[in-house]
Design a protein around this motif. Structure first.
Motif, PDB file in Angstrom:
ATOM      1  N   LYS A 151     -11.990   1.722  -6.389  1.00  0.00           N
ATOM      2  CA  LYS A 151     -10.968   2.673  -5.926  1.00  0.00           C
ATOM      3  C   LYS A 151      -9.647   1.944  -5.790  1.00  0.00           C
ATOM      4  O   LYS A 151      -9.597   0.813  -5.291  1.00  0.00           O
ATOM      5  N   PHE A 153      -5.518   2.694  -4.401  1.00  0.00           N
ATOM      6  CA  PHE A 153      -4.596   3.594  -3.719  1.00  0.00           C
ATOM      7  C   PHE A 153      -3.197   3.357  -4.287  1.00  0.00           C
ATOM      8  O   PHE A 153      -2.703   2.224  -4.271  1.00  0.00           O
ATOM      9  N   TYR A 156       0.105   4.761   0.637  1.00  0.00           N
ATOM     10  CA  TYR A 156      -0.053   3.919   1.821  1.00  0.00           C
ATOM     11  C   TYR A 156       0.506   2.509   1.595  1.00  0.00           C
ATOM     12  O   TYR A 156      -0.221   1.513   1.656  1.00  0.00           O
ATOM     13  N   HIS A 184      -6.503   7.221  -5.811  1.00  0.00           N
ATOM     14  CA  HIS A 184      -5.702   8.060  -4.906  1.00  0.00           C
ATOM     15  C   HIS A 184      -4.307   8.060  -5.517  1.00  0.00           C
ATOM     16  O   HIS A 184      -3.586   7.067  -5.438  1.00  0.00           O
ATOM     17  N   HIS A 241      -9.432  13.588  -4.880  1.00  0.00           N
ATOM     18  CA  HIS A 241      -8.748  14.645  -4.104  1.00  0.00           C
ATOM     19  C   HIS A 241      -7.492  15.232  -4.770  1.00  0.00           C
ATOM     20  O   HIS A 241      -6.402  15.204  -4.194  1.00  0.00           O
ATOM     21  N   THR A 291      -4.387  13.365   3.595  1.00  0.00           N
ATOM     22  CA  THR A 291      -3.560  12.976   2.456  1.00  0.00           C
ATOM     23  C   THR A 291      -4.363  13.009   1.162  1.00  0.00           C
ATOM     24  O   THR A 291      -5.443  12.400   1.143  1.00  0.00           O
ATOM     25  N   ASP A 318     -13.773  14.125   0.966  1.00  0.00           N
ATOM     26  CA  ASP A 318     -12.862  13.154   1.578  1.00  0.00           C
ATOM     27  C   ASP A 318     -13.050  13.165   3.101  1.00  0.00           C
ATOM     28  O   ASP A 318     -12.073  13.092   3.862  1.00  0.00           O
TER      29      ASP A 318
HETATM   30 ZN    ZN Z   1      -7.005   9.167  -0.615  1.00  0.00          ZN
END
Ligand code: ZN
Ligand code: URP
Ligand code: ZN
Length: 463
Positions: A151, A153, A156, A184, A241, A291, A318
């Protein structure tokens, strides 16, 4: 002696048929019409649907985040999952910056040990490739440990966000190995600038979490990560998501070009919206701070259609729960301090069934596909999980299509003092849930042993 689930309608992505399911120990021995009941314990499933146990590939249990820790640990999160008809979760091990992935793997296995009530797998959330990219070799080590998905991101900043170079280098390696990169997708640095502008203008309430994260910031990140995957030679990508039409269209455009891009949406984006669920008085909106944020209602129909049409392959949750009274309130007076996340693992099957199948937005078979079969295939555990077939794990849900249920925080197993779906009425619910042949839920009550869940070693999917 086995357990014979008799006379139900057995559902798979390929079709539905009246059939019996014979369970022998932890696995399914046979599926077919008229299996001889002699010597077996018989479960009468007449009038019921018999489904493969749900697989929720996006949960955050016992996760340090936003200055606190998500409210469900592995015991409570997996117990709630089971009650809702989910028999496996894939959670995220988070690599700490400056520490190898191997350390995160050990930490997350220890969190689950002795607590998980159903089987679980792990994705590795990559935050740091180390000096000279030395920890790229951890990717291979993780694959050997049964982690076939990584994963990243793009949001953030200064917490979890990675830069484009890191994404590219990771993708070069996952492409070689055939592993998947879960993303993400949001433009974290631009969102940060918009957030600072909002705070400077005195906008500190929870609604501004949603207003400072525009849909185009999600769509841009999807577009960019698809380009990075192309640059890396066609690395497999799964966008987590997907919350809005704009981002979904980027996924569809990539697929139309033949690129290996998949995606999920989550229950909250399908049934909740800014108009219906935010703008409440006081600090109530903090319950809906996750988020990507809730979007305008106009996004729901395109997302349902994308799920039906296989632009989005999976519906997950999520699940990242925080209590209102002492966790969400960390952000009183400054929305950026509200821990991001919401509870949902318990309600996914009910909501997708009711608002999907009952509402005519998808077939029963597609429901099974997006909640169980496709997750198992995409994440490397099919046909062990995700289907009712001889030799598969006996993860089975006896689903009562007529059972009426009202979602309420007061009666949920998730450890939050609210439900984002409070008062939602659904028809269709899990009556019995079996995990590897063991009855773990009966009539909405968890009856299994805590800690019985096992780590699932996932393979890199072929193709
Ligand atoms: Zn996320
Ligand atoms: O708000 C959310 N979604 N919290 C969990 C972390 C993430 O971005 O998935
Ligand atoms: Zn998440």
């Amino acid at each position: 002696m086995g357990t014979l689930i008799k006379g139900g309608k057995v559902v798979s992505a390929a079709g539905t048929a009246l059939a019996d399911v014979l369970v022998d120990g932890e696995t399914i021995a046979a599926v077919g019409a008229g299996i001889d009941a002699a010597g077996h314990e018989v479960v009468d499933a007449a009038g019921m649907l018999v489904l493969p146990g749900g697989i929720d590939v996006h949960t955050h249990l016992d996760m340090p985040f936003g200055g606190t820790v998500s409210a469900d640990d592995y015991e409570w999160g997996t117990r709630a999952a089971a009650i809702g008809g989910t028999t496996m979760v894939i959670d995220f091990a988070l690599q700490s910056m400056g520490h190898p992935m191997t350390e995160a793997f050990k930490t997350w296995r220890a969190k689950a040990e002795g607590k998980a009530c159903i089987d679980y797998g792990l994705h590795m959330a990559v935050t740091d490739l180390g000096r000279g990219d030395a920890w790229l070799d951890d990717v291979d080590k993780m694959v050997a440990e049964g982690i076939s998905s990584f994963k990243i991101f793009m949001a953030y900043p200064n917490v979890l966000m990675v830069d484009d170079r890191t994404i590219y280098k990771l993708m070069e390696r996952t492409k070689q190995l055939g592993a998947l990169v879960c993303v993400h997708a949001e433009n974290g640095t631009v969102i940060d600038a918009i957030v600072q502008e909002a705070l400077a203008a005195g906008h500190t309430g929870p609604l501004y979490h949603a207003l400072t994260r525009p849909a185009i910031a999600e769509a841009e990140a999807v577009h960019r990560v698809v380009a990075l995957s192309e640059l890396a030679g066609g690395a497999k990508v799964y966008i987590v998501h997907v919350s809005c039409e704009e981002a979904m269209r980027e996924v569809a455009a990539a697929q139309a070009r033949g690129l290996p891009v998949m995606g999920e949406t989550c229950t909250q984006y399908l049934v909740l919206s800014i108009e219906d669920d935010m703008g409440k008085p006081g600090f109530e909106d903090a319950k809906y701070v996750f988020t990507p944020p809730l979007r305008e209602k106009r996004n729901q129909a395109p997302l349902w259609k994308a799920v039906k049409d296989n632009v989005l392959q999976v519906v997950s949750t999520d699940h990242c729960p925080f209590r209102f009274k002492d966790q969400k309130t960390l952000g009183l007076g400054n929305f950026t301090k509200i821990p991001n996340g919401g509870p949902g693992v318990e309600n996914r099957m009910q909501l997708v069934y009711h608002h999907g199948v009952n509402a005519g937005r998808m077939s029963l078979e597609r429901f099974v596909e997006v909640t169980a079969e496709a997750p198992a295939k995409i994440f490397g555990m099919y046909p062990r999980k995700g289907v009712l077939a001889a030799g598969s794990d006996a993860d089975i849900v006896v689903w009562d299509p007529e059972a009426a249920y009202t979602i309420k925080a007061a009666t949920q197993a998730m450890h939050t003092d609210y439900s984002i779906f409070e008062g939602f009425e659904v028809k269709g619910n899990a009556r019995q849930v079996y995990s590897r042949g063991e009855l773990v839920v009966e009539g909405g009550r968890f009856v299994g042993a805590v800690g019985r869940g096992r780590y699932v070693h996932r393979e890199v999917p072929k193709g």
